[in-house]
Design an enzyme around this catalytic site. Structure first.
Site, PDB file in Angstrom:
ATOM      1  N   TYR A 215       4.411   1.658   5.785  1.00 23.41           N
ATOM      2  CA  TYR A 215       5.895   1.034   6.213  1.00 23.41           C
ATOM      3  C   TYR A 215       6.508   1.909   7.484  1.00 23.41           C
ATOM      4  O   TYR A 215       7.377   1.788   8.041  1.00 23.41           O
ATOM      5  CB  TYR A 215       6.669   0.737   5.209  1.00 23.41           C
ATOM      6  CG  TYR A 215       6.296  -0.143   4.053  1.00 23.41           C
ATOM      7  CD1 TYR A 215       5.273  -1.061   4.430  1.00 23.41           C
ATOM      8  CD2 TYR A 215       6.760  -0.054   2.980  1.00 23.41           C
ATOM      9  CE1 TYR A 215       4.603  -1.907   3.141  1.00 23.41           C
ATOM     10  CE2 TYR A 215       6.272  -0.876   1.982  1.00 23.41           C
ATOM     11  CZ  TYR A 215       5.393  -1.934   2.234  1.00 23.41           C
ATOM     12  OH  TYR A 215       4.811  -2.473   0.960  1.00 23.41           O
TER      13      TYR A 215
ATOM     14  N   LYS B 129       2.965   4.539  -1.692  1.00 27.03           N
ATOM     15  CA  LYS B 129       1.458   4.110  -1.625  1.00 27.03           C
ATOM     16  C   LYS B 129       0.736   4.729  -0.616  1.00 27.03           C
ATOM     17  O   LYS B 129       1.124   5.162   0.291  1.00 27.03           O
ATOM     18  CB  LYS B 129       1.527   2.496  -1.201  1.00 27.03           C
ATOM     19  CG  LYS B 129       2.528   1.719  -2.064  1.00 27.03           C
ATOM     20  CD  LYS B 129       2.212   0.174  -1.636  1.00 27.03           C
ATOM     21  CE  LYS B 129       3.592  -0.508  -2.171  1.00 27.03           C
ATOM     22  NZ  LYS B 129       4.553  -0.560  -1.221  1.00 27.03           N
TER      23      LYS B 129
ATOM     24  N   HIS C 266      -2.625   1.474  -2.187  1.00 29.84           N
ATOM     25  CA  HIS C 266      -1.924   0.063  -1.368  1.00 29.84           C
ATOM     26  C   HIS C 266      -3.233  -1.038  -1.103  1.00 29.84           C
ATOM     27  O   HIS C 266      -2.749  -2.398  -1.413  1.00 29.84           O
ATOM     28  CB  HIS C 266      -1.563   0.640   0.226  1.00 29.84           C
ATOM     29  CG  HIS C 266      -0.403  -0.500   0.497  1.00 29.84           C
ATOM     30  ND1 HIS C 266       0.742   0.196   1.391  1.00 29.84           N
ATOM     31  CD2 HIS C 266      -0.394  -1.709   0.627  1.00 29.84           C
ATOM     32  CE1 HIS C 266       1.341  -0.871   1.454  1.00 29.84           C
ATOM     33  NE2 HIS C 266       0.894  -2.027   1.093  1.00 29.84           N
TER      34      HIS C 266
ATOM     35  N   ASP D 281      10.856   0.448  -3.425  1.00 32.06           N
ATOM     36  CA  ASP D 281       9.611   0.341  -3.000  1.00 32.06           C
ATOM     37  C   ASP D 281       9.195   0.560  -1.340  1.00 32.06           C
ATOM     38  O   ASP D 281       9.767  -0.048  -0.720  1.00 32.06           O
ATOM     39  CB  ASP D 281       8.834  -1.040  -3.514  1.00 32.06           C
ATOM     40  CG  ASP D 281       7.570  -1.144  -2.960  1.00 32.06           C
ATOM     41  OD1 ASP D 281       6.520  -0.786  -4.037  1.00 32.06           O
ATOM     42  OD2 ASP D 281       7.171  -1.470  -1.976  1.00 32.06           O
TER      43      ASP D 281
END
Ligand code: NAP
Length: 283
Positions: A53, A78, A111, A48
């Site tokens: 990120y 996402k 997200h 994931d």
């Protein structure tokens, strides 16, 4: 779940691994390489990541360093909050594909449901963003689509207005944060629930005598108890570590079962400092 290779069926027939590796906070290439390699060797198949990120490129490089030909990895990413809206989300998917170095992404999620500058219009905003995911799905760029941090009202809005129903909802879940209303709704709508931050209460639980007794009884660490707890709820836990040895430890949760009585105790735990996020706060 019997073993780490078990899968769950999404509402479009795609099978998704029932246990996953999180990557948030892991941006360093060596850390990504080492943890992803350890994970794949230990049997993890779901990885994931997210635009938010800032590590899709590193994760992409890391998954290509492992010999993937027979591994059948399942990669999730996402759309980041500033990329909501049809045009931006469509572009975001292409960017994720490029950064990950993949021809398709197994699962792509919105997200967050309520994003900065679009809070008042979250309903239309989610519908437009979702339309980009639907089109990418129909074009074969992504094999499944879903959402993250969506509560019942956000899901109802999408379901009432979409061509393709979300297949997954990724939300915060662990003892103390069980989000029953959302989980029950997802079960009813055949939306698979993924659990983010399943290890959140690790510190508090390590100080709990009954949990300590459970670690002895089952011969497992608190982290392993928490991941087993998640599996026994039929959540798909996503767990992250920057340490390969912990990645391996976290996967060793398929050879024991937490008793109903112990599950009841874990379900009853509450922690003042651990709460579900307020998703209506614009992010
Ligand atoms: N959709 C969302 O909004 C959202 C939000 C948060 C997270 N996520 C996803 O869910 C994933 C999991 O959440 P998370 O990153 O919070 O992970 P987590 O697995 O709940 O917790 C990770 C933390 O626990 C530590 N840890 C890991 N294994 C351990 C062990 N065996 N013993 C002791 N400590 C251990 C890690 O430290 P070390 O790294 O130092 O080992 C890290 O501080 C994320 O990586 C991300 O992919 C999604």
């Amino acid at each position: 779940m019997e073993n780490i290779f078990d899968t769950v069926e999404l509402n479009n027939g795609v099978r998704m691994p029932a246990f996953g590796l999180g990557t948030s906070g892991n941006k360093d290439q060596t850390v990504c390489n080492d943890t992803i390699k350890a994970a794949v060797e230990a049997g993890y198949r779901l990885i994931d990541t997210a635009q938010m990120y800032g590590n899709e490129e590193q994760v992409g490089k890391a998954i290509h360093q492992v010999d993937l030909s027979d591994k059948n990895l399942f990669i999730t990413s996402k759309v980041d909050n500033p990329n909501h809206g049809y045009e931006a989300a469509s572009k975001a998917i292409d960017e994720s594909l490029e950064k990950l170095g993949l021809d398709y992404i197994d699962l792509y999620l919105i997200h967050w449901p309520v994003v900065e500058g679009r809070g008042e219009n979250w309903k239309e905003d989610n519908i437009e963003t979702w339309r980009a995911l639907e089109d990418a799905y129909e074009a074969g760029k992504v094999k499944a689509i879903g959402v993250s941090n969506f509560m019942v009202k956000h899901l109802e809005n999408l379901i009432a207005n979409c061509r393709i129903k979300p297949m997954v909802n990724q939300i915060r879940l662990h003892p103390g944060v069980l989000q029953e209303e959302t989980v029950v709704f997802c079960e009813k709508e055949q939306i698979v629930v993924e659990a983010w931050s399943p290890l959140s209460p690790i510190k508090q639980m390590s100080e709990d005598d009954k949990v300590q007794a459970m670690t002895k009884k089952y011969g497992k660490s608190v982290a392993q108890l928490l991941l087993r707890f998640s599996l026994q709820h039929n959540f798909v836990p996503l767990t992250k570590s920057s340490h390969p040895e912990r990645v391996v430890e976290n996967a060793d949760v398929f050879d024991f079962k937490i008793s109903d009585e112990d599950m009841d105790y874990l379900n009853s735990l509450k922690f003042d400092d651990l709460k579900a996020p307020d998703v209506d706060e614009e992010k």
